[in-house]
Design a protein around this motif. Structure first.
Motif, PDB file in Angstrom:
ATOM      1  N   VAL A 178       0.842  -1.206   0.000  1.00  0.00           N
ATOM      2  CA  VAL A 178       0.000   0.000   0.000  1.00  0.00           C
ATOM      3  C   VAL A 178       0.873   1.249   0.000  1.00  0.00           C
ATOM      4  CG1 VAL A 178      -1.678   1.325   1.339  1.00  0.00           C
ATOM      5  CG2 VAL A 178      -1.973  -1.137   1.080  1.00  0.00           C
ATOM      6  N   LYS A 224       4.302   1.932  -9.093  1.00  0.00           N
ATOM      7  CA  LYS A 224       2.849   1.781  -8.942  1.00  0.00           C
ATOM      8  C   LYS A 224       2.357   0.532  -9.669  1.00  0.00           C
ATOM      9  CE  LYS A 224       2.008   6.782  -8.662  1.00  0.00           C
ATOM     10  NZ  LYS A 224       1.471   7.965  -9.404  1.00  0.00           N
ATOM     11  N   SER A 252       0.797  -2.726  -7.822  1.00  0.00           N
ATOM     12  CA  SER A 252      -0.555  -3.182  -8.188  1.00  0.00           C
ATOM     13  C   SER A 252      -0.539  -4.652  -8.577  1.00  0.00           C
ATOM     14  CB  SER A 252      -1.107  -2.343  -9.343  1.00  0.00           C
ATOM     15  OG  SER A 252      -1.228  -0.980  -8.979  1.00  0.00           O
ATOM     16  N   GLN A 274      -6.828   3.669  -2.802  1.00  0.00           N
ATOM     17  CA  GLN A 274      -5.624   4.101  -3.529  1.00  0.00           C
ATOM     18  C   GLN A 274      -5.592   3.509  -4.937  1.00  0.00           C
ATOM     19  OE1 GLN A 274      -5.836   3.013  -0.463  1.00  0.00           O
ATOM     20  NE2 GLN A 274      -4.273   3.859   0.910  1.00  0.00           N
ATOM     21  N   GLN A 276      -7.831   5.382  -7.229  1.00  0.00           N
ATOM     22  CA  GLN A 276      -7.193   6.627  -7.678  1.00  0.00           C
ATOM     23  C   GLN A 276      -6.303   6.384  -8.898  1.00  0.00           C
ATOM     24  OE1 GLN A 276      -9.202   9.045  -6.047  1.00  0.00           O
ATOM     25  NE2 GLN A 276      -7.269  10.109  -6.423  1.00  0.00           N
ATOM     26  N   GLN A 281      -7.761  -0.566   3.270  1.00  0.00           N
ATOM     27  CA  GLN A 281      -6.461   0.025   2.952  1.00  0.00           C
ATOM     28  C   GLN A 281      -5.966  -0.572   1.637  1.00  0.00           C
ATOM     29  OE1 GLN A 281      -3.616   0.256   6.299  1.00  0.00           O
ATOM     30  NE2 GLN A 281      -5.194  -0.715   7.542  1.00  0.00           N
ATOM     31  N   LEU A 294       2.133   2.013  -3.425  1.00  0.00           N
ATOM     32  CA  LEU A 294       1.135   2.588  -4.341  1.00  0.00           C
ATOM     33  C   LEU A 294       1.238   4.112  -4.385  1.00  0.00           C
ATOM     34  CD1 LEU A 294      -2.080   0.492  -3.559  1.00  0.00           C
ATOM     35  CD2 LEU A 294      -0.682   0.393  -5.624  1.00  0.00           C
ATOM     36  N   GLY A 295       1.767   4.695  -3.321  1.00  0.00           N
ATOM     37  CA  GLY A 295       1.890   6.156  -3.261  1.00  0.00           C
ATOM     38  C   GLY A 295       3.181   6.682  -3.846  1.00  0.00           C
TER      39      GLY A 295
END
Length: 865
Positions: free
Chosen positions: A322, A333, A337, A360, A363, A356, A325-326
């Motif tokens: 997670v 990313k 994923s 994300q 997005q 959680q 992902l940012g």
């Protein structure tokens, strides 16, 4: 003293050439010197050519043009060590030129070059021979030649050379060679892991990097991973990751670890030694995008194993993913994923990502990068599979709109993944309604037209999951989605064909869409598919039956069977048996054919072309005013309002005809009334009957020439009214069936004893009707002399109108019969359970109203004799 005599100097031999020092400034001259027999000249010529070749690519090309390569190949095996060394040095440099490589392959010098790797040769020869092989191994043909001439073994031996250049050239050549699967297979036998691991300790970063790259390739094989683990390779890789000064090696080290994570025992070992925890922490805290990306890729590889996923979950890998992902890096990313997608196979991980991770990922569905959107959609597809909670979480995160936008993406993978998510969400009715509100049918049009089978399959499956109500099917039909859906039935791909059949089955749930699908040829295509053992599937058969159930005329013609759930409606016609795949002509076309001697087409049509005047709305239940009672609910309402004993008719209740009443129907009703009071002369009845028949075509005379309507059947309307009024109120189902059977028999010539069947002139009666109507199509109510298949059809029609379950079965030789099911409460068990219902055939000919057990001698006589 004697006089000294001066000694004469002897002249040089005539056959000896005086020494000559030559200085040449032309490469061509030096190339010519390569053919000299003198070792000294050859050595100096080779030295000069070596220095010339070092200056650049143009000089290498010049030497090639001057023909220097061929004589140099001969010098590789020269007896003089210096000449051989200098020639080898030249080839080490020249082999980087692509044209030289080509020529060397043609000259077959590989054996000569590999021979220079022998242990007794000088280090310099090792250096340039290995350099030559490294250059040649870049191309596939060079790899093959080095492998076939046994170059792998001496190269691995040179990994232990004291000279760093030899090590570098050798490991580089090995790295190129192991790209080929066959080379990797042979490499296992040569035990290369220990010397390669030793290179990781080198002070030269390039050697360390090449060693890691080579390990990254060879550890794709399980045997090499086992050897790496046995030689404590994991510890060395862990030390590289812990050493900040070696951050340029971290990416490649992670690639090797990623391969090792594919083995469950290795993951367990890494967990026990703490390496796994260090790896996850390293990935989460690193700021280098490539390191983050490779860490996520390592997790992805390992997560394909169920036990590894369990271990990762215990190490809380989800938090790490997670966090990734940012990242600002699109590559990270994507990798994160993909890792989430792999981890979602673990139910506990799937639950973790519910709160959680999914927001994300949603997005990322809005990213400008198509690959990021594809990877995010893949993660969401796996997370929502078999998880209504995650599907709801995705909807709450506003995933529907971007998912539908992805359906127009240029990447097939993204489209397929988005369609899968929508399918998973559409399983839940509230979410399906939201998806339908986003015009999903229009968005699915392009994927249905795709040439990619995966996209076709997922798009068809999405149609099947979203077209579950009439409005959605109307949207699909109106936007032109049925045409590409039907085309997918032709697919050679089993999954595409199966999902397209599923979608057609769902779309065929309402009659309008089913008719449109039949017009597009869906029924014919499905019929062909079901004839093939290899191409048919459960959905193709179900879709075919669903379409037939909305086209009962075709179903009965092809299968000869209508179940109790197949309710016959107006417009049904029976033209006899046709073979599967044979096209059933439309009723209009059959009606316009010339009268012939073939089997008459039986028509069911309670509709009337004359509507009642507004003032007669309170009498709408009276079928004599041109309205037909078609639904069981309206029939039951009518029966409650006007239920009386016996078989009544509309004319018995009202003595004065009302204006606007259907003339033919009034006459028919009056005739029925007269017949109950006592039949008059046969001639009078025949005249009335003819008047009735002749009156029917007049109903459509005033209609537009462009529009065609099936001929009405006022007599059938009367039948429906009478059974609704008199038989529907009967409580006992058995009594209802018996009463209806007697009613049908009475309308079609009454009881006919077996011995008098030959005297029952029904064929003449049918021929007269065809002549009088000037048509091969005869409304069922017009038939007054009917046998098995006439009576069975009428019984089924009337039974459907009053809600009595009845099957219609076609037999041979003009036979047809009705099958019903009845519960025998007398056979109730000790614990009060009712036995399965018993099946009966309704006798409509010999003893009207009698029920014959389906598997009995009497039933067989009725069906076959």
């Amino acid at each position: 003293m004697g006089k000294k005599i001066k000694k004469e100097v002897e002249p040089p031999p005539k056959d000896v050439f005086d020494p000559l020092t030559i200085e040449s400034k032309k490469a061509a001259t030096v190339v010519l010197m390569l053919n000299s027999p003198e070792e000294e000249i050859l050595a100096k010529a080779c030295e000069a050519i070596y220095k010339f070749a070092l200056k650049g690519e143009e000089n290498k090309a010049t030497l090639l043009e001057l023909g220097a390569v061929e004589p140099l190949t001969k010098l590789l095996t020269h007896e003089d060590k210096i000449v051989r060394r200098n020639a080898t040095m030249i080839f080490g440099i020249l082999a980087s030129n692509s044209d030289v490589k080509k020529l060397l392959r043609e000259l077959e010098v590989m054996n000569s070059v590999i021979a220079q790797l022998a242990p007794e040769e000088e280090v310099v020869i090792h250096e340039f021979a290995s350099l030559c092989l490294a250059n040649l191994s870049v191309e596939y043909t060079g790899k093959v030649q080095i492998y076939e001439h046994g170059g792998l073994e001496p190269l691995i031996r040179l990994l232990s050379s004291p000279d760093p250049d030899v090590k570098k050239n050798s490991i580089e050549c090995i790295y190129n060679l192991v790209q080929d699967f066959q080379c990797r297979t042979t490499l296992h036998e040569l035990n290369p892991i220990p010397p390669i691991l030793e290179l990781l300790k080198s002070e030269y970063p390039i050697i360390q990097l090449l060693a890691l790259k080579t390990l990254g390739v060879i550890t794709c094989d399980k045997e090499s991973r086992a050897m790496l683990k046995e030689n404590q390779g994991l510890d060395q890789l862990s030390k590289i990751l812990e050493t900040k000064e070696w951050n340029d090696l971290h990416v490649e080290a992670l690639a090797v670890i990623a391969n090792c994570l594919e083995d469950m025992d290795t993951v367990v070992l890494m967990q026990q030694t703490g390496i796994l925890r260090k790896l996850l922490s390293f990935a989460e805290n690193s700021t280098v995008p490539d390191i983050q990306k490779n860490s996520a890729k390592a997790i992805t590889k390992a997560a394909y194993d169920a036990e590894n996923r369990k271990i990762f979950h215990e190490q809380e890998v989800e938090k790490c993913l997670v966090a990734l992902l940012g990242s600002d890096s699109d590559g990270t990313k994507i990798a994160a994923s993909q890792a989430i997608s792999a981890m979602s196979e673990n139910s506990s991980s799937k639950d973790f990502f519910n709160t959680q991770g999914i927001p994300q990922i949603v997005q990322l569905l809005r990213s400008d990068n198509e690959e990021v959107r594809e990877a995010a959609a893949l993660a969401l597809a796996n997370l929502t599979t078999s998880s209504s909670a995650n599907a709801n979480a995705a909807a709450e995160a506003d995933a529907i709109d971007p998912l539908i936008n992805i359906l127009s993406s240029k990447r097939d993978g993204a489209i397929a993944n988005a369609a899968t998510v929508l399918t998973n969400m559409a399983i839940q009715e509230p979410l399906r309604s939201i998806i339908q509100g986003h015009d999903v049918m229009q968005a699915l049009l392009a994927p249905l037209h795709s040439t990619n089978t995966v996209v076709q399959s997922t798009a068809a499956l999405t149609v099947a999951s979203t077209a579950c109500d009439v409005e959605a099917r109307n949207q699909l039909r109106n936007c032109g989605g049925l045409e590409p859906l039907v085309e997918l039935l032709h697919s050679k791909n089993d999954e595409v064909r199966r999902h397209a059949s599923w979608a057609v089955m769902v779309c065929a749930s309402d009659e309008v869409t089913a008719v449109e699908l039949c017009k597009l040829g869906a029924l014919d295509i499905l019929g062909e598919i079901n004839l093939s053992v290899s191409r048919k599937n459960k959905f193709s058969e179900a879709a075919y039956n669903k379409l037939l159930n909305n086209n009962l005329s075709l179903k009965y013609s092809q299968t000869g069977y209508l179940s109790s759930s197949n309710l016959i409606s107006d417009g049904f016609y029976d033209c006899g048996r046709i073979n599967p795949g044979t096209k059933l002509l439309p009723l209009k076309e059959l009606s316009l054919q010339e009268v012939n001697d073939q089997r008459a087409i039986l028509l069911v049509n309670c509709k009337s072309d004359i509507s009642p005047p507004p003032s007669m709305e309170d009498k709408s239940s009276d079928v004599g005013y041109g309205r037909s009672i078609s639904s069981s609910s309206s029939l039951r309402r009518a029966s409650r309002e006007k239920a009386t004993a016996g078989f009544g008719s509309p004319t018995e209740e009202k003595s004065e005809p009302t204006s606007g009443r259907n003339t033919a129907l009034s006459r028919g009703a009056a005739k029925e009334k007269g017949s109950r009071k006592g039949r008059g002369k046969k001639e009078e009845e025949k005249v009335k009957e003819e008047e009735e028949i002749l009156a029917v075509p007049k109903l459509t005379e005033g209609s537009s020439e462009k529009e065609w309507y099936p001929p009405p059947d006022p007599e059938l309307c009367v039948y429906v009214y009478e059974v609704t009024k008199s038989i529907l109120p009967i409580v006992n189902i058995k009594d209802q069936i018996e009463a209806l059977a007697k009613f049908v028999a009475d309308k079609m010539g009454g009881k006919i004893p077996k011995e008098k069947m030959s005297d029952f002139s029904w064929e003449l009666h049918i021929s007269e009707l065809k002549f009088q109507l000037k048509s091969n199509v005869i409304p069922i109510g017009h038939i007054k002399k009917g046998i098995f298949y006439h009576r069975a059809l009428l019984f089924k029609v009337l039974a459907d109108k009053i809600g009595v379950g009845s099957c219609l079965v076609r037999g041979e030789y003009s036979r047809a019969w009705n099958e019903v099911k009845l519960l025998n409460e007398a056979r109730k068990g000790i614990i009060g359970r009712l036995p399965p219902p018993e099946e009966y055939i309704v006798d409509l000919m010999f003893h009207p109203g009698a029920l014959l057990k389906l598997r009995s001698k009497e039933a067989d006589l009725y069906r076959f004799l």
